[in-house]
Design a protein around this motif. Structure first.
Motif, PDB file in Angstrom:
ATOM      1  N   GLY A  36       0.805  -1.211   0.000  1.00 53.34           N
ATOM      2  CA  GLY A  36       0.000   0.000   0.000  1.00 53.34           C
ATOM      3  C   GLY A  36       0.831   1.251   0.000  1.00 53.34           C
ATOM      4  N   VAL A  37       0.163   2.338   0.385  1.00 52.69           N
ATOM      5  CA  VAL A  37       0.766   3.670   0.409  1.00 52.69           C
ATOM      6  C   VAL A  37       0.284   4.355   1.674  1.00 52.69           C
ATOM      7  N   VAL A  38       1.179   5.102   2.332  1.00 51.72           N
ATOM      8  CA  VAL A  38       0.824   5.844   3.532  1.00 51.72           C
ATOM      9  C   VAL A  38       1.498   7.216   3.484  1.00 51.72           C
ATOM     10  N   ALA A  39       0.783   8.247   3.956  1.00 50.40           N
ATOM     11  CA  ALA A  39       1.313   9.612   4.017  1.00 50.40           C
ATOM     12  C   ALA A  39       0.797  10.264   5.294  1.00 50.40           C
ATOM     13  N   MET A  40       1.556  11.259   5.807  1.00 54.13           N
ATOM     14  CA  MET A  40       1.141  11.961   7.018  1.00 54.13           C
ATOM     15  C   MET A  40       1.425  13.446   6.880  1.00 54.13           C
ATOM     16  N   SER A  41       0.473  14.239   7.368  1.00 54.68           N
ATOM     17  CA  SER A  41       0.630  15.685   7.395  1.00 54.68           C
ATOM     18  C   SER A  41      -0.267  16.238   8.487  1.00 54.68           C
ATOM     19  N   GLY A  42       0.262  17.140   9.306  1.00 54.47           N
ATOM     20  CA  GLY A  42      -0.546  17.788  10.337  1.00 54.47           C
ATOM     21  C   GLY A  42      -1.200  16.841  11.326  1.00 54.47           C
ATOM     22  N   GLY A  43      -0.559  15.720  11.633  1.00 54.16           N
ATOM     23  CA  GLY A  43      -1.118  14.768  12.589  1.00 54.16           C
ATOM     24  C   GLY A  43      -2.181  13.851  12.009  1.00 54.16           C
ATOM     25  N   ARG A  44      -2.384  13.905  10.691  1.00 54.80           N
ATOM     26  CA  ARG A  44      -3.355  13.032  10.028  1.00 54.80           C
ATOM     27  C   ARG A  44      -2.620  12.075   9.109  1.00 54.80           C
ATOM     28  N   VAL A  45      -2.925  10.783   9.244  1.00 58.13           N
ATOM     29  CA  VAL A  45      -2.310   9.743   8.423  1.00 58.13           C
ATOM     30  C   VAL A  45      -3.353   9.205   7.452  1.00 58.13           C
ATOM     31  N   ASP A  46      -2.993   9.151   6.178  1.00 58.68           N
ATOM     32  CA  ASP A  46      -3.837   8.539   5.155  1.00 58.68           C
ATOM     33  C   ASP A  46      -3.158   7.254   4.714  1.00 58.68           C
ATOM     34  N   LEU A  47      -3.875   6.134   4.831  1.00 56.67           N
ATOM     35  CA  LEU A  47      -3.314   4.822   4.511  1.00 56.67           C
ATOM     36  C   LEU A  47      -4.244   4.094   3.547  1.00 56.67           C
ATOM     37  N   ARG A  48      -3.680   3.577   2.468  1.00 58.79           N
ATOM     38  CA  ARG A  48      -4.400   2.696   1.537  1.00 58.79           C
ATOM     39  C   ARG A  48      -3.685   1.357   1.576  1.00 58.79           C
ATOM     40  N   LEU A  49      -4.425   0.307   1.855  1.00 55.89           N
ATOM     41  CA  LEU A  49      -3.845  -1.012   2.058  1.00 55.89           C
ATOM     42  C   LEU A  49      -4.542  -2.035   1.168  1.00 55.89           C
ATOM     43  N   MET A  50      -3.759  -2.779   0.420  1.00 57.66           N
ATOM     44  CA  MET A  50      -4.283  -3.882  -0.384  1.00 57.66           C
ATOM     45  C   MET A  50      -3.782  -5.187   0.226  1.00 57.66           C
ATOM     46  N   THR A  51      -4.686  -6.133   0.375  1.00 52.47           N
ATOM     47  CA  THR A  51      -4.344  -7.447   0.896  1.00 52.47           C
ATOM     48  C   THR A  51      -4.433  -8.447  -0.241  1.00 52.47           C
ATOM     49  N   ARG A  52      -3.443  -9.298  -0.335  1.00 51.08           N
ATOM     50  CA  ARG A  52      -3.376 -10.266  -1.432  1.00 51.08           C
ATOM     51  C   ARG A  52      -3.116 -11.656  -0.856  1.00 51.08           C
ATOM     52  N   ASN A  53      -3.680 -12.662  -1.498  1.00 51.71           N
ATOM     53  CA  ASN A  53      -3.422 -14.052  -1.150  1.00 51.71           C
ATOM     54  C   ASN A  53      -2.786 -14.720  -2.365  1.00 51.71           C
ATOM     55  N   TYR A  54      -1.516 -15.050  -2.258  1.00 56.36           N
ATOM     56  CA  TYR A  54      -0.815 -15.706  -3.355  1.00 56.36           C
ATOM     57  C   TYR A  54      -1.103 -17.213  -3.417  1.00 56.36           C
ATOM     58  N   GLY A  55      -1.865 -17.724  -2.447  1.00 54.44           N
ATOM     59  CA  GLY A  55      -2.304 -19.116  -2.501  1.00 54.44           C
ATOM     60  C   GLY A  55      -1.335 -20.079  -1.832  1.00 54.44           C
ATOM     61  N   PRO A  56      -1.528 -21.361  -2.042  1.00 57.67           N
ATOM     62  CA  PRO A  56      -2.379 -22.002  -3.033  1.00 57.67           C
ATOM     63  C   PRO A  56      -3.837 -22.174  -2.603  1.00 57.67           C
ATOM     64  N   SER A  57      -4.145 -22.012  -1.306  1.00 60.32           N
ATOM     65  CA  SER A  57      -5.524 -22.218  -0.840  1.00 60.32           C
ATOM     66  C   SER A  57      -6.201 -20.887  -0.544  1.00 60.32           C
ATOM     67  N   ALA A  58      -7.523 -20.912  -0.525  1.00 67.23           N
ATOM     68  CA  ALA A  58      -8.308 -19.742  -0.140  1.00 67.23           C
ATOM     69  C   ALA A  58      -8.243 -19.552   1.373  1.00 67.23           C
ATOM     70  N   VAL A  59      -8.498 -18.343   1.818  1.00 67.68           N
ATOM     71  CA  VAL A  59      -8.580 -18.013   3.238  1.00 67.68           C
ATOM     72  C   VAL A  59     -10.034 -17.641   3.518  1.00 67.68           C
ATOM     73  N   PRO A  60     -10.701 -18.363   4.436  1.00 68.18           N
ATOM     74  CA  PRO A  60     -12.120 -18.120   4.677  1.00 68.18           C
ATOM     75  C   PRO A  60     -12.415 -16.762   5.321  1.00 68.18           C
ATOM     76  N   ASP A  61     -11.447 -16.202   6.015  1.00 67.45           N
ATOM     77  CA  ASP A  61     -11.613 -14.902   6.657  1.00 67.45           C
ATOM     78  C   ASP A  61     -10.242 -14.442   7.114  1.00 67.45           C
ATOM     79  N   ALA A  62      -9.995 -13.142   7.062  1.00 66.36           N
ATOM     80  CA  ALA A  62      -8.707 -12.610   7.507  1.00 66.36           C
ATOM     81  C   ALA A  62      -8.920 -11.262   8.169  1.00 66.36           C
ATOM     82  N   THR A  63      -8.031 -10.940   9.091  1.00 62.27           N
ATOM     83  CA  THR A  63      -8.044  -9.658   9.789  1.00 62.27           C
ATOM     84  C   THR A  63      -6.613  -9.134   9.835  1.00 62.27           C
ATOM     85  N   VAL A  64      -6.438  -7.874   9.478  1.00 66.18           N
ATOM     86  CA  VAL A  64      -5.125  -7.238   9.511  1.00 66.18           C
ATOM     87  C   VAL A  64      -5.051  -6.359  10.768  1.00 66.18           C
TER      88      VAL A  64
END
Length: 154
Positions: A36-64
């Protein structure tokens, strides 16, 4: 073989899982990664996060899990699926991750106490649906963000 306790995010109980070195016996294998990408200014943080599963199996649920070196302010709106889990910790539900797929993008705008000149954010998996991840190097990120407004990619 030894038994170990595995916490389930969002549940009051602990699940017991038979474990051997490298993971639970019979558990599906997945490879979660965070970018992802993260930036901060004036005490505010903007974060964009992408989660990927390269496999080989599916994940029924995940929490970051997001750990902040500076405490976020107490009252602020978080996106759906994200909650505070402590003074400096937030959890965001990723949901189901098919093998070799990308989950929804998580976007956070976090206001920190005061206006720190830098913050460190640590990103890792809090829950992966019981899957075994033998490649833990790509689901653990540590990013130092300076209060310059510049974007930092991870």
């Amino acid at each position: 073989m030894r038994r170990m306790r595995v916490p389930v995010v969002g549940a009051a109980a602990l699940v017991m899982a038979a474990a051997v070195p490298g993971g639970a016996v019979g558990a599906p294998e997945a490879d979660l990664a965070y970018h992802g990408v993260v930036a901060m200014s004036g005490g505010r943080v903007d974060l964009r996060l992408m989660t990927r599963n390269y496999g080989p199996s599916a994940v029924p649920d995940a929490t970051v899990r997001l750990r902040w070196s500076a405490a976020p302010v107490n009252k602020q709106a978080l996106p759906a699926g994200c909650v505070r889990s402590g003074e400096r910790v937030m959890l965001c539900r990723v949901g189901v991750l098919a093998a070799k797929s990308v989950a929804r993008q998580i976007r956070l705008r976090v206001r920190l106490r005061g206006a720190p000149s830098e913050v460190r954010v640590e990103i890792d998996t809090a829950w992966n649906g019981g899957a075994v991840d033998r490649h833990r190097h790509n689901d653990r990120q540590r990013v130092l963000v300076l209060a310059t407004g510049d974007e930092y990619s991870f």
